[in-house]
Design a protein around this motif. Sequence first.
Motif, PDB file in Angstrom:
ATOM      1  N   ASP A  90      24.759 -32.741 -29.176  1.00 51.45           N
ATOM      2  CA  ASP A  90      25.812 -33.738 -28.958  1.00 51.45           C
ATOM      3  C   ASP A  90      26.027 -34.042 -27.475  1.00 51.45           C
ATOM      4  OD1 ASP A  90      26.253 -33.968 -31.687  1.00 51.45           O
ATOM      5  OD2 ASP A  90      27.901 -32.520 -31.685  1.00 51.45           O
ATOM      6  N   ASP A  91      25.474 -33.221 -26.596  1.00 49.60           N
ATOM      7  CA  ASP A  91      25.656 -33.389 -25.151  1.00 49.60           C
ATOM      8  C   ASP A  91      24.525 -34.168 -24.481  1.00 49.60           C
ATOM      9  OD1 ASP A  91      28.090 -31.867 -24.915  1.00 49.60           O
ATOM     10  OD2 ASP A  91      26.874 -30.044 -25.145  1.00 49.60           O
ATOM     11  N   LEU A  92      23.590 -34.703 -25.233  1.00 45.08           N
ATOM     12  CA  LEU A  92      22.435 -35.343 -24.614  1.00 45.08           C
ATOM     13  C   LEU A  92      22.836 -36.480 -23.671  1.00 45.08           C
ATOM     14  CD1 LEU A  92      20.043 -35.276 -27.677  1.00 45.08           C
ATOM     15  CD2 LEU A  92      19.876 -33.903 -25.574  1.00 45.08           C
ATOM     16  N   GLY A  93      23.794 -37.292 -24.060  1.00 46.47           N
ATOM     17  CA  GLY A  93      24.268 -38.367 -23.188  1.00 46.47           C
ATOM     18  C   GLY A  93      24.913 -37.816 -21.929  1.00 46.47           C
ATOM     19  N   LEU A  94      25.620 -36.728 -22.080  1.00 45.81           N
ATOM     20  CA  LEU A  94      26.276 -36.086 -20.938  1.00 45.81           C
ATOM     21  C   LEU A  94      25.239 -35.489 -19.982  1.00 45.81           C
ATOM     22  CD1 LEU A  94      29.067 -35.459 -19.798  1.00 45.81           C
ATOM     23  CD2 LEU A  94      29.104 -33.418 -21.244  1.00 45.81           C
ATOM     24  N   VAL A  95      24.214 -34.844 -20.525  1.00 45.76           N
ATOM     25  CA  VAL A  95      23.145 -34.305 -19.682  1.00 45.76           C
ATOM     26  C   VAL A  95      22.498 -35.436 -18.888  1.00 45.76           C
ATOM     27  CG1 VAL A  95      20.858 -33.213 -19.705  1.00 45.76           C
ATOM     28  CG2 VAL A  95      22.722 -32.264 -21.109  1.00 45.76           C
ATOM     29  N   LEU A  96      22.165 -36.524 -19.559  1.00 46.57           N
ATOM     30  CA  LEU A  96      21.559 -37.666 -18.866  1.00 46.57           C
ATOM     31  C   LEU A  96      22.513 -38.220 -17.811  1.00 46.57           C
ATOM     32  CD1 LEU A  96      19.237 -39.612 -18.448  1.00 46.57           C
ATOM     33  CD2 LEU A  96      20.133 -40.976 -20.359  1.00 46.57           C
ATOM     34  N   HIS A  97      23.788 -38.303 -18.124  1.00 45.92           N
ATOM     35  CA  HIS A  97      24.787 -38.765 -17.151  1.00 45.92           C
ATOM     36  C   HIS A  97      24.758 -37.896 -15.896  1.00 45.92           C
ATOM     37  CE1 HIS A  97      28.643 -39.676 -15.286  1.00 45.92           C
ATOM     38  NE2 HIS A  97      28.894 -38.377 -15.334  1.00 45.92           N
ATOM     39  N   PHE A  98      24.763 -36.569 -16.061  1.00 46.33           N
ATOM     40  CA  PHE A  98      24.772 -35.672 -14.897  1.00 46.33           C
ATOM     41  C   PHE A  98      23.449 -35.722 -14.134  1.00 46.33           C
ATOM     42  CE2 PHE A  98      28.376 -33.270 -16.993  1.00 46.33           C
ATOM     43  CZ  PHE A  98      29.310 -33.636 -16.037  1.00 46.33           C
TER      44      PHE A  98
ATOM     45  N   GLU B 171      14.216 -42.998  -9.354  1.00 45.88           N
ATOM     46  CA  GLU B 171      13.154 -42.182  -9.939  1.00 45.88           C
ATOM     47  C   GLU B 171      13.477 -41.677 -11.341  1.00 45.88           C
ATOM     48  OE1 GLU B 171      11.539 -39.103  -7.513  1.00 45.88           O
ATOM     49  OE2 GLU B 171      11.461 -40.375  -5.727  1.00 45.88           O
ATOM     50  N   VAL B 172      14.701 -41.842 -11.799  1.00 50.36           N
ATOM     51  CA  VAL B 172      15.087 -41.312 -13.114  1.00 50.36           C
ATOM     52  C   VAL B 172      14.540 -42.218 -14.211  1.00 50.36           C
ATOM     53  CG1 VAL B 172      16.976 -40.700 -14.670  1.00 50.36           C
ATOM     54  CG2 VAL B 172      17.163 -40.218 -12.219  1.00 50.36           C
ATOM     55  N   LEU B 173      13.642 -41.654 -14.993  1.00 50.24           N
ATOM     56  CA  LEU B 173      13.054 -42.361 -16.136  1.00 50.24           C
ATOM     57  C   LEU B 173      13.471 -41.728 -17.458  1.00 50.24           C
ATOM     58  CD1 LEU B 173       9.413 -42.707 -14.726  1.00 50.24           C
ATOM     59  CD2 LEU B 173      11.278 -44.381 -14.593  1.00 50.24           C
ATOM     60  N   ALA B 174      14.041 -40.541 -17.413  1.00 47.00           N
ATOM     61  CA  ALA B 174      14.370 -39.770 -18.608  1.00 47.00           C
ATOM     62  C   ALA B 174      15.368 -40.502 -19.501  1.00 47.00           C
ATOM     63  CB  ALA B 174      14.944 -38.413 -18.209  1.00 47.00           C
ATOM     64  N   THR B 175      15.220 -40.238 -20.793  1.00 45.65           N
ATOM     65  CA  THR B 175      16.129 -40.781 -21.806  1.00 45.65           C
ATOM     66  C   THR B 175      16.786 -39.616 -22.554  1.00 45.65           C
ATOM     67  OG1 THR B 175      14.474 -40.778 -23.569  1.00 45.65           O
ATOM     68  CG2 THR B 175      14.569 -42.750 -22.143  1.00 45.65           C
ATOM     69  N   GLU B 176      17.768 -39.941 -23.372  1.00 47.56           N
ATOM     70  CA  GLU B 176      18.375 -38.908 -24.209  1.00 47.56           C
ATOM     71  C   GLU B 176      17.327 -38.269 -25.120  1.00 47.56           C
ATOM     72  OE1 GLU B 176      22.002 -39.909 -26.244  1.00 47.56           O
ATOM     73  OE2 GLU B 176      22.724 -41.078 -24.525  1.00 47.56           O
ATOM     74  N   GLU B 177      16.404 -39.065 -25.618  1.00 45.47           N
ATOM     75  CA  GLU B 177      15.361 -38.517 -26.494  1.00 45.47           C
ATOM     76  C   GLU B 177      14.450 -37.560 -25.739  1.00 45.47           C
ATOM     77  OE1 GLU B 177      15.069 -38.481 -29.839  1.00 45.47           O
ATOM     78  OE2 GLU B 177      17.061 -39.358 -29.603  1.00 45.47           O
ATOM     79  N   ASP B 178      14.181 -37.848 -24.466  1.00 44.70           N
ATOM     80  CA  ASP B 178      13.401 -36.915 -23.659  1.00 44.70           C
ATOM     81  C   ASP B 178      14.120 -35.577 -23.567  1.00 44.70           C
ATOM     82  OD1 ASP B 178      11.336 -38.756 -23.059  1.00 44.70           O
ATOM     83  OD2 ASP B 178      12.508 -39.571 -21.383  1.00 44.70           O
ATOM     84  N   PHE B 179      15.432 -35.608 -23.335  1.00 43.64           N
ATOM     85  CA  PHE B 179      16.200 -34.371 -23.242  1.00 43.64           C
ATOM     86  C   PHE B 179      16.322 -33.678 -24.596  1.00 43.64           C
ATOM     87  CE2 PHE B 179      17.598 -36.273 -19.213  1.00 43.64           C
ATOM     88  CZ  PHE B 179      17.153 -35.253 -18.380  1.00 43.64           C
ATOM     89  N   ARG B 180      16.355 -34.448 -25.680  1.00 44.11           N
ATOM     90  CA  ARG B 180      16.378 -33.837 -27.018  1.00 44.11           C
ATOM     91  C   ARG B 180      15.111 -32.997 -27.203  1.00 44.11           C
ATOM     92  NH1 ARG B 180      19.357 -35.027 -31.058  1.00 44.11           N
ATOM     93  NH2 ARG B 180      19.780 -37.160 -30.364  1.00 44.11           N
ATOM     94  N   SER B 181      13.975 -33.553 -26.854  1.00 46.51           N
ATOM     95  CA  SER B 181      12.713 -32.831 -26.989  1.00 46.51           C
ATOM     96  C   SER B 181      12.652 -31.639 -26.036  1.00 46.51           C
ATOM     97  CB  SER B 181      11.560 -33.794 -26.709  1.00 46.51           C
ATOM     98  OG  SER B 181      10.333 -33.117 -26.735  1.00 46.51           O
ATOM     99  N   LEU B 182      13.067 -31.845 -24.806  1.00 49.02           N
ATOM    100  CA  LEU B 182      13.007 -30.801 -23.790  1.00 49.02           C
ATOM    101  C   LEU B 182      13.903 -29.614 -24.125  1.00 49.02           C
ATOM    102  CD1 LEU B 182      11.819 -30.234 -20.912  1.00 49.02           C
ATOM    103  CD2 LEU B 182      13.937 -31.204 -20.017  1.00 49.02           C
ATOM    104  N   LEU B 183      15.139 -29.894 -24.542  1.00 48.28           N
ATOM    105  CA  LEU B 183      16.137 -28.850 -24.749  1.00 48.28           C
ATOM    106  C   LEU B 183      16.190 -28.302 -26.173  1.00 48.28           C
ATOM    107  CD1 LEU B 183      19.061 -30.462 -22.720  1.00 48.28           C
ATOM    108  CD2 LEU B 183      17.548 -28.612 -21.972  1.00 48.28           C
TER     109      LEU B 183
END
Length: 164
Positions: free
Chosen positions: A11-19, A32-44
């Motif tokens: 539920d924090d994926l948007g927050l992680v991307l925000h930070f 340089e930031v290309l990451a998406t919420e889906e990238d963080f979903r896969s990573l985390l």
Amino acid sequence: MSLRLRDATPDDLGLVLHFVRALADYEKLLHEVLATEEDFRSLLFGTPARAEALIAEWDGAPVGFALWYHSVSTFDGRAKLYVEDVFVNPDQRGRGIGRAIFADLARRAVAQGCSRMEWSVLDWNAPSIAFYRSIGALPREGWTLQRLGGDALAALAASGDLNG
């Protein structure tokens, strides 16, 4: 006034991307930031998870985060905790939040048998460098970070090897 550090959830994926974007903006690297919420979903939260993250909350409101992963030291044969990002909102700094985040990460590193924690800092970021010295961190003299990415990474990956 209270601080709470908690593990990030899906539920924090948007927050992680925000930070991440806030940190990049502070470092003048937002472009340089290309990451998406889906990238963080896969990573985390993928299988396997490649990194971990925590959220810092002050009186219930998110004010910062950290993201880290484990690497190894072949010299001592042990894992090390690599801190990729730590960010505290500028208006919340000076309350001990950053110190609490690093202390939490240090406890995790010790509990997991890591021999050390490492991270990088931009050479112009004097406030962060001073903070790191205050918690006992030292620069890794004689070493420079190397990076291979983009077209150079693709070109090397596509090159033949000696057996090819």
